[in-house]
Design an enzyme around this catalytic site. Structure first.
Site, short mmCIF file in Angstrom:
data_model
loop_
_atom_site.label_atom_id
_atom_site.label_comp_id
_atom_site.label_asym_id
_atom_site.label_seq_id
_atom_site.Cartn_x
_atom_site.Cartn_y
_atom_site.Cartn_z
N LYS A 81 16.97 -25.10 -6.76
CA LYS A 81 15.90 -24.67 -5.84
C LYS A 81 15.74 -25.69 -4.72
CE LYS A 81 14.62 -20.74 -7.39
NZ LYS A 81 14.74 -19.52 -6.58
N PHE A 102 3.65 -22.07 -8.32
CA PHE A 102 3.33 -22.88 -9.48
C PHE A 102 3.65 -22.07 -10.73
CE2 PHE A 102 1.89 -27.05 -8.06
CZ PHE A 102 2.16 -26.88 -6.71
N TYR A 144 18.32 -25.94 -12.81
CA TYR A 144 17.53 -24.88 -12.15
C TYR A 144 16.69 -25.49 -11.02
CZ TYR A 144 13.71 -21.91 -10.93
OH TYR A 144 12.80 -21.21 -10.19
N SER A 172 9.85 -23.30 -5.94
CA SER A 172 9.13 -23.59 -7.17
C SER A 172 8.50 -24.97 -7.12
CB SER A 172 10.12 -23.52 -8.36
OG SER A 172 9.52 -24.03 -9.53
N ALA A 189 15.99 -12.90 -5.58
CA ALA A 189 17.14 -12.84 -6.49
C ALA A 189 17.60 -14.24 -6.87
CB ALA A 189 18.28 -12.09 -5.82
N GLY A 190 17.64 -14.48 -8.17
CA GLY A 190 18.06 -15.79 -8.64
C GLY A 190 17.90 -15.87 -10.14
N ASP A 209 9.77 -31.74 -19.85
CA ASP A 209 8.41 -31.32 -19.48
C ASP A 209 7.64 -32.48 -18.85
OD1 ASP A 209 8.53 -28.71 -20.09
OD2 ASP A 209 7.30 -28.79 -21.89
N ASN A 227 20.96 -6.90 -9.00
CA ASN A 227 22.09 -6.59 -9.91
C ASN A 227 21.62 -6.27 -11.32
OD1 ASN A 227 21.39 -9.03 -11.03
ND2 ASN A 227 23.33 -10.07 -10.57
N LEU A 228 20.31 -6.28 -11.51
CA LEU A 228 19.68 -5.90 -12.79
C LEU A 228 20.16 -6.77 -13.94
CD1 LEU A 228 19.66 -1.98 -12.46
CD2 LEU A 228 17.86 -3.61 -11.79
P1 NAD Z 1 13.20 -12.38 -12.60
O1 NAD Z 1 14.40 -12.83 -13.36
O2 NAD Z 1 12.25 -11.43 -13.21
O3 NAD Z 1 13.64 -11.75 -11.20
C1 NAD Z 1 14.82 -12.15 -10.57
C2 NAD Z 1 15.56 -10.88 -10.17
O4 NAD Z 1 16.75 -11.22 -9.50
C3 NAD Z 1 15.96 -10.03 -11.39
O5 NAD Z 1 15.62 -8.69 -11.16
C4 NAD Z 1 17.48 -10.21 -11.49
O6 NAD Z 1 18.13 -9.06 -12.00
C5 NAD Z 1 17.82 -10.44 -10.02
N1 NAD Z 1 19.05 -11.22 -9.81
C6 NAD Z 1 19.43 -12.36 -10.43
N2 NAD Z 1 20.62 -12.77 -9.95
C7 NAD Z 1 21.00 -11.86 -8.99
C8 NAD Z 1 22.12 -11.72 -8.13
N3 NAD Z 1 23.12 -12.62 -8.16
N4 NAD Z 1 22.15 -10.67 -7.28
C9 NAD Z 1 21.14 -9.76 -7.24
N5 NAD Z 1 20.05 -9.82 -8.05
C10 NAD Z 1 19.99 -10.88 -8.90
O7 NAD Z 1 12.44 -13.71 -12.15
P2 NAD Z 1 11.04 -13.87 -11.39
O8 NAD Z 1 10.12 -14.58 -12.33
O9 NAD Z 1 10.62 -12.59 -10.78
O10 NAD Z 1 11.43 -14.92 -10.24
C11 NAD Z 1 11.78 -14.45 -8.96
C12 NAD Z 1 12.15 -15.67 -8.15
O11 NAD Z 1 11.05 -16.60 -8.14
C13 NAD Z 1 13.34 -16.45 -8.71
O12 NAD Z 1 14.14 -16.92 -7.62
C14 NAD Z 1 12.71 -17.63 -9.42
O13 NAD Z 1 13.56 -18.76 -9.44
C15 NAD Z 1 11.49 -17.88 -8.57
N6 NAD Z 1 10.39 -18.54 -9.29
C16 NAD Z 1 9.93 -17.99 -10.45
C17 NAD Z 1 8.90 -18.65 -11.15
C18 NAD Z 1 8.37 -18.10 -12.44
O14 NAD Z 1 7.74 -18.86 -13.20
N7 NAD Z 1 8.59 -16.83 -12.75
C19 NAD Z 1 8.34 -19.82 -10.65
C20 NAD Z 1 8.84 -20.33 -9.46
C21 NAD Z 1 9.88 -19.68 -8.79
C1 WQD Z 2 3.91 -24.39 -19.46
C2 WQD Z 2 3.28 -25.33 -20.49
C3 WQD Z 2 4.87 -26.44 -21.90
C4 WQD Z 2 6.27 -22.77 -23.85
C5 WQD Z 2 8.59 -23.53 -15.83
C6 WQD Z 2 9.72 -23.96 -14.94
C7 WQD Z 2 9.31 -23.81 -13.50
C8 WQD Z 2 8.81 -22.39 -13.25
C9 WQD Z 2 7.69 -22.05 -14.17
C10 WQD Z 2 10.69 -21.15 -12.41
C11 WQD Z 2 4.02 -26.65 -20.65
C12 WQD Z 2 3.98 -25.48 -22.71
C13 WQD Z 2 5.61 -23.66 -23.04
C14 WQD Z 2 6.04 -22.79 -25.24
C15 WQD Z 2 4.50 -24.60 -24.94
N1 WQD Z 2 9.85 -21.42 -13.42
N2 WQD Z 2 4.73 -24.56 -23.58
N3 WQD Z 2 5.15 -23.71 -25.74
O1 WQD Z 2 7.51 -25.66 -17.83
O2 WQD Z 2 5.44 -25.54 -16.33
O3 WQD Z 2 7.50 -24.37 -15.63
O4 WQD Z 2 8.20 -22.19 -15.52
O5 WQD Z 2 10.65 -21.59 -11.32
O6 WQD Z 2 10.43 -24.11 -12.71
O7 WQD Z 2 9.98 -25.34 -15.18
O8 WQD Z 2 6.19 -23.50 -17.54
O9 WQD Z 2 5.45 -21.83 -19.17
O10 WQD Z 2 7.55 -23.18 -19.70
O11 WQD Z 2 5.29 -24.27 -19.81
O12 WQD Z 2 3.71 -25.44 -25.42
O13 WQD Z 2 6.63 -21.98 -26.04
O14 WQD Z 2 3.30 -24.69 -21.77
O15 WQD Z 2 5.10 -27.64 -22.61
O16 WQD Z 2 3.07 -27.68 -20.90
P1 WQD Z 2 6.65 -24.88 -16.89
P2 WQD Z 2 6.17 -23.12 -19.10
#
Ligand code: NAD
Ligand code: WQD
Length: 355
Positions: free
Chosen positions: A152, A177, A148, A123, A80-81, A294, A31-32
């Site tokens: 998950k 991670f 969040y 995650s 997507a999320g 954290d 959905n961008l």
């Molecule tokens: P992102 O926001 O870049 O990508 C998510 C995509 O989903 C986006 O393009 C957004 O437009 C789309 N989206 C959101 N809601 C939607 C909906 N209702 N319908 C259709 N599209 C939708 O995030 P990302 O970092 O690429 O993460 C992708 C997935 O991995 C997510 O589910 C996120 O929770 C999970 N994840 C990310 C991280 C991280 O640190 N980036 C870590 C662990 C898990």
């Molecule tokens: C990493 C480290 C902060 C920002 C999160 C979500 C997790 C996943 C990954 C989606 C920590 C420190 C951070 C800043 C800082 N996302 N930090 N200054 O918190 O491990 O995980 O992103 O699934 O669910 O919880 O990642 O990059 O936010 O932090 O000092 O401006 O960097 O305290 O030690 P995190 P992060």
């Protein structure tokens, strides 16, 4: 054909690239709300192959039914999320609706269409504040400290219950991670909306002049240098792990869980020092109090993925940071477009392709 929900996003676009390079037909539903179609245009330029794209919402059952009736989808990568921890605290229902109800709607439509292979983006946050390091998949899932992380874990439990009810399902729960970095071309990368929550995008925005300085949250953690330790993994390694998981789902039924990490942790201080090496200058930063929610440390034991998927992360920290910087320095505003004289928005290819 593989459906990639959220395929225009940071990790999804890198997964689409790898799927296309491996010869798959790909359909993207996005959905961008947190991404740009430009990412997919650039993936096409990089691969010479085009993914089908439908702009739409994963919560839209009738749209999902129409997609499965129109395209020969055999498996789904479900990215997507919503993923911003801070935002989830402010808007919990939006996060539960998107991340949990969206996953339910997808599975309902998949089952109706006879599609039972699903890879779910989970995650490491589902482990909560794990007392055991490194973290293995049989470590207990803790109590995520924010909506969040809770969403998950809830989605994981829904998928486990679904697979237990119907043996036709083959589901991979991939617990990421800390994904960082970007494709080596510098054409696609992470482009968060608003103020970045995560360390790397914030550091990148400081380095490229969009932010004044990095705040390091906490230097009094029980870690070697007092700052938080995390398992950073290159987004390309992460994307490749999804192709291996898809292969595995051809062999097994039920729910399988795999950690996708490197097995090595780096502290915030180590990240800043390594990044300063990459950019060749100091990165302005100040030390602040710990960020609520954290944890001190979190890194994976990736043995199970290596043994069962035949996958392991290959790119080192220097590569992660170098690739991240190449993306950000060539795309200072991410995918933000510059208005042309005609008013038609288009990416600035010169900046993106600059050597
Ligand atoms: P992102 O926001 O870049 O990508 C998510 C995509 O989903 C986006 O393009 C957004 O437009 C789309 N989206 C959101 N809601 C939607 C909906 N209702 N319908 C259709 N599209 C939708 O995030 P990302 O970092 O690429 O993460 C992708 C997935 O991995 C997510 O589910 C996120 O929770 C999970 N994840 C990310 C991280 C991280 O640190 N980036 C870590 C662990 C898990
Ligand atoms: C990493 C480290 C902060 C920002 C999160 C979500 C997790 C996943 C990954 C989606 C920590 C420190 C951070 C800043 C800082 N996302 N930090 N200054 O918190 O491990 O995980 O992103 O699934 O669910 O919880 O990642 O990059 O936010 O932090 O000092 O401006 O960097 O305290 O030690 P995190 P992060």
């Amino acid at each position: 054909m593989i459906l990639v929900t959220g395929g225009a996003g940071y990790i999804g676009s890198h997964a689409v690239l790898e799927l296309l390079l491996a010869g798959n037909e790909v359909l993207v539903l996005d959905n961008l709300c947190n991404s740009s179609k430009i990412a997919l245009d650039r993936v096409e330029a990089l691969t010479g192959r085009k993914a089908q794209f439908v702009k739409g919402d994963v919560r839209n059952r009738s749209l999902l039914n129409a997609l499965f009736a129109s395209y020969p989808v055999t498996a789904v990568l479900h990215f997507a999320g919503l993923k911003a921890v801070g935002e989830s605290v402010r808007e919990p229902l939006r996060y539960y609706e998107t991340n949990v109800s969206g996953s339910i709607a997808l599975c309902q439509a998949m089952a109706e269409a006879g599609i039972f292979k699903l890879v779910f983006s989970s995650s490491a946050t589902v482990y909560g504040d794990s007392p055991k390091m490194p973290i293995t998949e049989n470590c207990p899932t803790g109590l995520p400290t924010n909506p969040y992380g809770q969403s998950k874990l809830m989605a994981e439990n829904v998928l486990k219950g679904l697979a237990e009810s119907d043996p036709r399902w083959s589901i991979a729960l991939l617990r990421y991670f800390n994904p960082i970095g970007a494709h080596e071309s510098g054409l696609i990368g992470e482009d968060p909306n608003g103020t970045p929550n995560n360390l790397l995008p914030y550091m990148l925005q400081v380095a490229v002049g969009r932010r004044k300085q990095l705040s390091i949250y906490g230097a009094d953690y029980p870690t070697p240098d007092g700052t938080g330790v995390r398992d950073y993994i290159h987004v390309v390694d992460l994307a490749k792990g999804h192709l291996k998981a898809l292969e595995r789902l051809n062999l097994v039924h039920g729910v399988s869980t795999w950690n996708l990490g490197t097995g090595r942790g780096y502290s915030v201080r180590q990240m800043v020092t390594a990044f300063e090496e990459v950019i060749g200058r100091r990165l302005p930063h100040v030390f602040k109090a710990r960020r609520p929610g954290d944890i001190a440390q979190c890194w994976s034991d990736p043995t199970k993925a290596r043994e069962e998927l035949g996958w392991q992360a290959e790119k080192d920290l220097l590569t992660m940071l170098t690739d991240a910087w190449r993306w950000q320095s060539r795309n200072p505003q991410g995918y933000a477009v510059e208005q042309t004289a005609t008013g038609k928005a288009e990416a600035n290819p010169e900046t993106a392709l600059a050597s």
